[in-house]
Design an enzyme around this catalytic site. Structure first.
Site, mmCIF file in Angstrom:
data_model
loop_
_atom_site.group_PDB
_atom_site.id
_atom_site.type_symbol
_atom_site.label_atom_id
_atom_site.label_comp_id
_atom_site.label_asym_id
_atom_site.label_seq_id
_atom_site.Cartn_x
_atom_site.Cartn_y
_atom_site.Cartn_z
ATOM 1 N N GLU A 143 3.766 4.616 -24.737
ATOM 2 C CA GLU A 143 3.985 4.847 -23.310
ATOM 3 C C GLU A 143 5.411 4.409 -22.983
ATOM 4 O OE1 GLU A 143 0.744 3.905 -20.818
ATOM 5 O OE2 GLU A 143 1.905 4.083 -18.961
ATOM 6 N N GLU A 272 -3.235 -0.294 -11.539
ATOM 7 C CA GLU A 272 -3.127 1.120 -11.922
ATOM 8 C C GLU A 272 -4.372 1.617 -12.662
ATOM 9 O OE1 GLU A 272 0.715 1.377 -13.958
ATOM 10 O OE2 GLU A 272 1.671 1.753 -12.027
ATOM 11 N N ARG A 305 -0.718 -10.394 -16.234
ATOM 12 C CA ARG A 305 0.347 -9.707 -15.497
ATOM 13 C C ARG A 305 0.114 -9.697 -13.992
ATOM 14 N NH1 ARG A 305 1.521 -4.227 -16.821
ATOM 15 N NH2 ARG A 305 3.749 -4.412 -17.150
ATOM 16 N N ARG A 316 4.214 -1.829 -0.880
ATOM 17 C CA ARG A 316 3.914 -2.076 -2.291
ATOM 18 C C ARG A 316 4.702 -3.279 -2.832
ATOM 19 N NH1 ARG A 316 4.611 2.268 -7.297
ATOM 20 N NH2 ARG A 316 5.079 0.638 -8.788
ATOM 21 N N ASP A 345 9.203 -1.934 -9.692
ATOM 22 C CA ASP A 345 8.922 -1.508 -11.065
ATOM 23 C C ASP A 345 10.180 -1.153 -11.844
ATOM 24 O OD1 ASP A 345 7.546 -0.796 -13.309
ATOM 25 O OD2 ASP A 345 6.804 1.115 -12.547
ATOM 26 N N GLU A 373 12.924 3.228 -19.074
ATOM 27 C CA GLU A 373 12.040 4.152 -18.354
ATOM 28 C C GLU A 373 12.739 4.789 -17.160
ATOM 29 O OE1 GLU A 373 8.392 2.362 -16.995
ATOM 30 O OE2 GLU A 373 7.826 4.115 -15.803
ATOM 31 N N HIS A 509 13.222 4.073 -6.674
ATOM 32 C CA HIS A 509 12.045 4.912 -6.889
ATOM 33 C C HIS A 509 12.217 6.314 -6.329
ATOM 34 C CE1 HIS A 509 7.845 5.641 -7.824
ATOM 35 N NE2 HIS A 509 7.732 4.418 -8.281
ATOM 36 N N TRP A 532 3.583 6.266 -4.692
ATOM 37 C CA TRP A 532 4.155 6.787 -5.931
ATOM 38 C C TRP A 532 5.239 7.816 -5.624
ATOM 39 C CZ3 TRP A 532 -0.725 7.843 -9.554
ATOM 40 C CH2 TRP A 532 -1.205 6.609 -10.012
HETATM 41 C C1 GCV Z 1 2.297 0.637 -19.080
HETATM 42 C C2 GCV Z 1 4.827 1.654 -14.582
HETATM 43 C C3 GCV Z 1 4.984 2.596 -15.737
HETATM 44 C C4 GCV Z 1 3.701 2.649 -16.567
HETATM 45 C C5 GCV Z 1 3.391 1.226 -17.038
HETATM 46 C C6 GCV Z 1 3.249 0.331 -15.824
HETATM 47 C C7 GCV Z 1 3.011 -1.117 -16.214
HETATM 48 O O1 GCV Z 1 3.906 2.140 -13.672
HETATM 49 O O2 GCV Z 1 5.333 3.853 -15.282
HETATM 50 O O3 GCV Z 1 3.904 3.505 -17.646
HETATM 51 O O4 GCV Z 1 2.214 1.186 -17.790
HETATM 52 O O5 GCV Z 1 4.437 0.382 -15.070
HETATM 53 O O6 GCV Z 1 3.982 -1.835 -16.321
HETATM 54 O O7 GCV Z 1 1.874 -1.495 -16.389
#
Ligand code: GCV
Length: 686
Positions: A143, A272, A305, A316, A345, A373, A509, A532
């Protein structure tokens, strides 16, 4: 061949140009560990073990000091030293532990190879645990991975058996980590698969742990909270249920039986869509403590986490603080709350998460993202150390002036039983590990900052460039001026350049959905959760742009300590780089530069594009100093980055111009793309 045939070379440059075909091709696999030693050394150590054997071997193979010198490796208890710390002298390394000796050896060799002074020094790491988080799935995909498939896991049709090839790769991986002080690896994605806790997968984890162990790297696993009901045959995964408690205890026992130095669990819960204790009306503390109790007898930890946000209407950026602050003081001492650097994020720029320093009775660890990312994946050259340095040095004021994020998490301000820092890995099966040769600098920088959170990004870049690019025999003044200096400048500017062409002035974002690569400020389908979508974050309208998080808005500013809260709250004192994070700002608002917000935004985007164009020139000019393979690979990536930067600029300026209704200043290069085409192309990809 170079793109700029007319460039002027110095005489030395020309000579180098002629011999550059002789610079042997480098595929990047050796990372910053490509240097061989230049002389013999006599190593004296009264003990032996797999780790000490590695330390001796590294010294013998990498020694660049006086030929024939003798180096003593001494294991001796010294209260001034932490577990991995060491005392360094030119001819001696002393430590409490074998891993301390190994880190001392790497430090000594690095200093020899980069020409740093070696004087008598006591060196301790900032954090006890310096951990890579691999978001690797059991089927081998990663991922947010941009450098090929997982080095640990393979498609399910393949056997889980450990091959010689696996062992070689994992040894190289472990060595690279140890060389920069990384001492832990979470082997699987935080969006965890329950399979990971079944016997065949645990057997492979054991195989990996056996290889990583001599290098001092512990293995950890991300676990799915609902594992007891998913693979344990239980009706529930309620953390207070006695059968569930027993299931975790038994599972932990099973793990430690085969991996005696197992590090512990990482958990993404009630985030999530992941299951968690709230599914059973329990708190994060109930869930984390239950696991911590199971791990405690073996010295394991839980990294829980704080990346949580629900579907409520609450901003958020405020939610993690809202959920975790009431739990401060309720966690076991072997639980560490793992908090992303910013409240949203991993955006190109965020303020630090207000949880840092605020949770005074709970251990807290930072999580940064090494994989890019939101920063151009493995296509853009973005050196991330400046971002992490900015974050670690941010003053939270929570325990007075100078309570920086670094000091609030490394045990300097609060007494924490365990301290740690995590980085989401950018490593995959690509030959050069990270996809982009310069992305290796981010793996390197994470390790170095985790070891010493006071290092500057400049020093780290300096080391990395020397280790990664300098060849034996390179004439130092010439190489320093014509390679080291411009490449370092480029690296140090690269993060700000990315902020400029992607999300300047506190925008965040606003990327294209799902793949998080290109721009997508327009993206807002009716059925997608609002938080989102980019418009939720930029809130552009005819009056201005930006998220109002001041006291009259979402009041996220109140989660920060004074005097920061007031500084951020006031549009006139809020730093320009965070303006649109905290304020919905009128288009004609005057900034300290004397420009209106709209004009400033235009200049920022334009500057970002120009900066990348300059990186291309810088890179083309250093061609004589680098082998053709790496030169071309990086040249191609920079071309793509330039094109992407132009798209970001055009997309964002043309999109926001619909609201500002103001002209793009006439001294700025005009857009070369049409907004409609950009939107159409973006939508086509979905
Ligand atoms: C692993 C964001 C990313 C997800 C990731 C998430 C997280 O939403 O886009 O891919 O998931 O963070 O850190 O849990």
């Amino acid at each position: 061949m170079t793109a700029n045939k007319n460039m002027k070379y110095s005489v030395l440059g020309l000579i180098l140009m002629c011999i550059s075909p002789l610079l042997h091709a480098e595929d990047g696999h050796s990372l910053w560990l490509r240097n061989k030693g230049k002389g013999s050394v006599n190593v004296v150590c009264s003990k032996n073990s797999p780790t000490l054997a590695l330390a001796k071997q590294e010294l013998r193979e990498g020694w660049s000091g006086n030929a024939g010198a003798t180096v003593n490796l001494i294991l001796k208890t010294d209260k001034a030293l932490k577990a991995d710390g060491f005392k360094l002298k030119e001819n001696q390394i002393q430590a409490n532990t074998e891993s301390g000796i190994l880190y001392g050896v790497y430090e000594l060799l690095r200093r020899q190879q980069t020409g740093e002074v070696i004087k008598e020094e006591t060196i301790n790491p900032s954090y006890e645990r310096r951990i890579l988080n691999h978001w690797d799935n059991p089927n081998g995909t990663i991922e947010r991975g941009y450098a090929g498939r997982s080095i640990f896991w393979r498609p399910s049709k393949d056997s889980l058996g450990v091959t010689e090839k696996d062992k070689t790769l994992w040894t190289e991986y472990a060595r690279a980590n140890a060389s920069v002080g990384i001492n832990g690896a979470v082997l699987d994605n935080v969006n965890a698969d329950q399979k990971m806790l079944t016997a065949p997968y645990l057997e492979r984890v054991k195989g990996i742990a056996d290889i990583l162990r001599p290098y001092g790297v512990k293995t950890y696993l991300s676990v799915k909270f609902s594992s007891p009901s998913m693979i344990g045959g239980l009706k529930t995964s309620d953390p207070l249920n006695p059968e569930v408690i027993k299931w975790w205890k038994d599972k932990v026992k099973e793990i430690y039986k085969i991996i005696p130095d197992f590090g512990g669990f990482l958990v993404k819960a009630n985030s999530e869509g992941q299951p968690g204790p709230q599914d059973y009306k329990r708190t994060h503390a109930d869930g984390a403590n239950m696991m911590a109790d199971a791990l405690k007898p073996y010295g394991g930890i839980v990294m829980w986490r704080a990346f949580v946000y629900s579907t409520s209407d609450e901003d958020r950026a405020k939610q993690a603080y809202g959920e975790f602050m009431p739990l401060d003081g309720q966690f076991r001492d072997n639980v560490i709350i793992q908090v992303k650097n910013g409240p949203v994020d991993f955006q190109p720029r965020e303020p630090f998460s207000p949880l840092f320093g605020a949770m005074k009775k709970t251990s807290v660890m930072p999580e940064v993202q090494i994989t890019q990312e939101y920063l151009g994946h493995s296509t853009h050259l973005v050196y991330l150390a400046p971002m992490w340095e900015e974050f670690l040095k941010s003053d939270t004021y929570q325990a007075g002036v100078g309570s920086t994020v670094a000091r609030c998490t490394d045990g300097s301000v609060y007494s924490q039983k365990h301290t740690a820092i995590a980085g989401v890995s950018n490593i995959g099966l690509d030959t050069n590990w990270c996809g982009h040769d310069f992305a290796q600098s981010n793996w390197y920088a994470f390790g170095r900052l985790a070891w010493d959170n006071k290092l500057t990004s400049e020093q780290i870049a300096d080391e990395w460039i020397k280790l990664t690019f300098r060849n034996e025999g390179a004439e130092s003044a010439d190489w320093n001026n014509n390679f080291l200096k411009p490449v370092k400048e480029m690296m140090l500017l690269s993060r700000e350049a990315a902020v400029n062409y992607m999300m300047p002035l506190g925008l965040h974002h606003i990327m294209s959905a799902n793949e998080h690569y290109g721009p997508g400020p327009w993206w807002a389908p009716a059925r997608t959760r609002k938080d989102w979508t980019p418009p939720y974050f930029h809130k552009a309208d005819l009056t201005g742009v930006g998220f109002d998080r001041s006291k009259t808005g979402s009041n996220a500013v109140s989660q920060y300590h004074e005097p920061l809260a007031s500084q951020l709250n006031d549009i006139n004192t809020c730093p320009a780089e965070l303006l649109l994070w905290f304020h919905h700002t009128p288009w004609n608002f005057k900034l300290k530069t004397g420009r209106t917000l709209w004009d400033e935004m235009c200049y920022k985007y334009d500057t970002g594009v120009k900066q990348v164009r300059q990186f291309q020139k810088t890179w083309d000019k250093i061609e004589p100093y680098v082998d053709a393979d790496r030169f071309t690979r990086i040249q191609n990536k920079l071309r793509a980055q330039s094109q992407n930067a132009q798209v970001w600029k055009d997309a964002c300026l043309l999109y926001f111009q619909q609201f500002s209704k103001m002209p793009i200043p006439y001294d700025i290069e005009r857009p070369v793309n049409n907004l409609d085409d950009l939107i159409k192309n973006d939508m086509k990809r979905r």
